[in-house]
Motif scaffolding. Structure first.
Motif, PDB file in Angstrom:
ATOM      1  N   THR A 138       0.802  -1.226   0.000  1.00  0.00           N
ATOM      2  CA  THR A 138       0.000   0.000   0.000  1.00  0.00           C
ATOM      3  C   THR A 138       0.835   1.277   0.000  1.00  0.00           C
ATOM      4  O   THR A 138       0.287   2.365  -0.125  1.00  0.00           O
ATOM      5  CB  THR A 138      -0.947   0.031   1.217  1.00  0.00           C
ATOM      6  N   ARG A 139       2.139   1.149   0.127  1.00  0.00           N
ATOM      7  CA  ARG A 139       3.018   2.336   0.199  1.00  0.00           C
ATOM      8  C   ARG A 139       2.799   3.342  -0.936  1.00  0.00           C
ATOM      9  O   ARG A 139       2.756   4.542  -0.695  1.00  0.00           O
ATOM     10  CB  ARG A 139       4.479   1.910   0.258  1.00  0.00           C
ATOM     11  N   PRO A 140       2.628   2.922  -2.193  1.00  0.00           N
ATOM     12  CA  PRO A 140       2.463   3.904  -3.270  1.00  0.00           C
ATOM     13  C   PRO A 140       1.086   4.582  -3.330  1.00  0.00           C
ATOM     14  O   PRO A 140       0.894   5.521  -4.085  1.00  0.00           O
ATOM     15  CB  PRO A 140       2.707   3.103  -4.545  1.00  0.00           C
ATOM     16  N   VAL A 141       0.149   4.133  -2.520  1.00  0.00           N
ATOM     17  CA  VAL A 141      -1.196   4.701  -2.548  1.00  0.00           C
ATOM     18  C   VAL A 141      -1.186   6.075  -1.885  1.00  0.00           C
ATOM     19  O   VAL A 141      -0.703   6.236  -0.763  1.00  0.00           O
ATOM     20  CB  VAL A 141      -2.210   3.781  -1.828  1.00  0.00           C
ATOM     21  N   SER A 142      -1.710   7.065  -2.571  1.00  0.00           N
ATOM     22  CA  SER A 142      -1.788   8.418  -2.015  1.00  0.00           C
ATOM     23  C   SER A 142      -2.894   8.480  -0.966  1.00  0.00           C
ATOM     24  O   SER A 142      -4.062   8.243  -1.264  1.00  0.00           O
ATOM     25  CB  SER A 142      -2.085   9.432  -3.121  1.00  0.00           C
ATOM     26  N   ARG A 143      -2.539   8.790   0.259  1.00  0.00           N
ATOM     27  CA  ARG A 143      -3.522   8.907   1.334  1.00  0.00           C
ATOM     28  C   ARG A 143      -4.575   9.974   1.000  1.00  0.00           C
ATOM     29  O   ARG A 143      -5.714   9.858   1.395  1.00  0.00           O
ATOM     30  CB  ARG A 143      -2.832   9.257   2.647  1.00  0.00           C
ATOM     31  N   ALA A 144      -4.180  11.004   0.283  1.00  0.00           N
ATOM     32  CA  ALA A 144      -5.098  12.099  -0.051  1.00  0.00           C
ATOM     33  C   ALA A 144      -6.256  11.633  -0.927  1.00  0.00           C
ATOM     34  O   ALA A 144      -7.309  12.257  -0.941  1.00  0.00           O
ATOM     35  CB  ALA A 144      -4.351  13.228  -0.748  1.00  0.00           C
ATOM     36  N   THR A 145      -6.088  10.528  -1.632  1.00  0.00           N
ATOM     37  CA  THR A 145      -7.148  10.034  -2.508  1.00  0.00           C
ATOM     38  C   THR A 145      -8.001   8.954  -1.853  1.00  0.00           C
ATOM     39  O   THR A 145      -8.958   8.486  -2.457  1.00  0.00           O
ATOM     40  CB  THR A 145      -6.568   9.459  -3.813  1.00  0.00           C
ATOM     41  N   VAL A 146      -7.668   8.585  -0.631  1.00  0.00           N
ATOM     42  CA  VAL A 146      -8.362   7.487   0.040  1.00  0.00           C
ATOM     43  C   VAL A 146      -8.982   7.911   1.370  1.00  0.00           C
ATOM     44  O   VAL A 146     -10.114   7.560   1.676  1.00  0.00           O
ATOM     45  CB  VAL A 146      -7.390   6.308   0.271  1.00  0.00           C
ATOM     46  N   ILE A 147      -8.245   8.654   2.166  1.00  0.00           N
ATOM     47  CA  ILE A 147      -8.703   9.017   3.508  1.00  0.00           C
ATOM     48  C   ILE A 147      -9.826  10.046   3.411  1.00  0.00           C
ATOM     49  O   ILE A 147      -9.740  11.017   2.668  1.00  0.00           O
ATOM     50  CB  ILE A 147      -7.534   9.554   4.340  1.00  0.00           C
TER      51      ILE A 147
END
Length: 100
Positions: free
Chosen positions: A28-37
């Motif tokens: 999950t490291r490459p997943v942008s938190r800004a697009t999920v949280i």
């Protein structure tokens, strides 16, 4: 899933800050938190007396970060007409960098 074994089952906004294994963390490291949280996951109890505006509880942080960043005041987090808490600049930053 790794080698046929489920490593973790969770919604993405719960999984990113709390990976169960090193494998899940790396995956999950490459997943942008800004697009999920979402705002709901960064909501705190209401402590401020003054608020700038309201943010929908299901708003993805990347879509409202500029609005929150532009204000010194907290924002209400709302679900319909119900205020469920508040969100601040610092809670957004903490959520995006994984301090929460």
């Amino acid at each position: 899933m790794k080698d046929g074994a489920i490593q973790q089952v969770a919604k993405s906004e719960a999984l990113l800050p709390n990976p169960a294994t090193d494998y899940v963390a790396e995956f999950t490291r490459p997943v942008s938190r800004a697009t999920v949280i979402t705002a709901a996951s960064l909501t705190a109890s209401i402590a401020a007396e003054k608020f700038t505006a309201s943010i929908a509880y299901d708003a993805v942080i990347g879509s409202v970060a500029d609005q929150i960043e532009a204000s010194d005041l907290s924002h209400h987090v709302v679900q319909g007409d119900i205020v469920i808490g508040q969100i601040t600049r610092s809670s957004v930053i903490d959520g995006l960098v994984g301090r929460r």
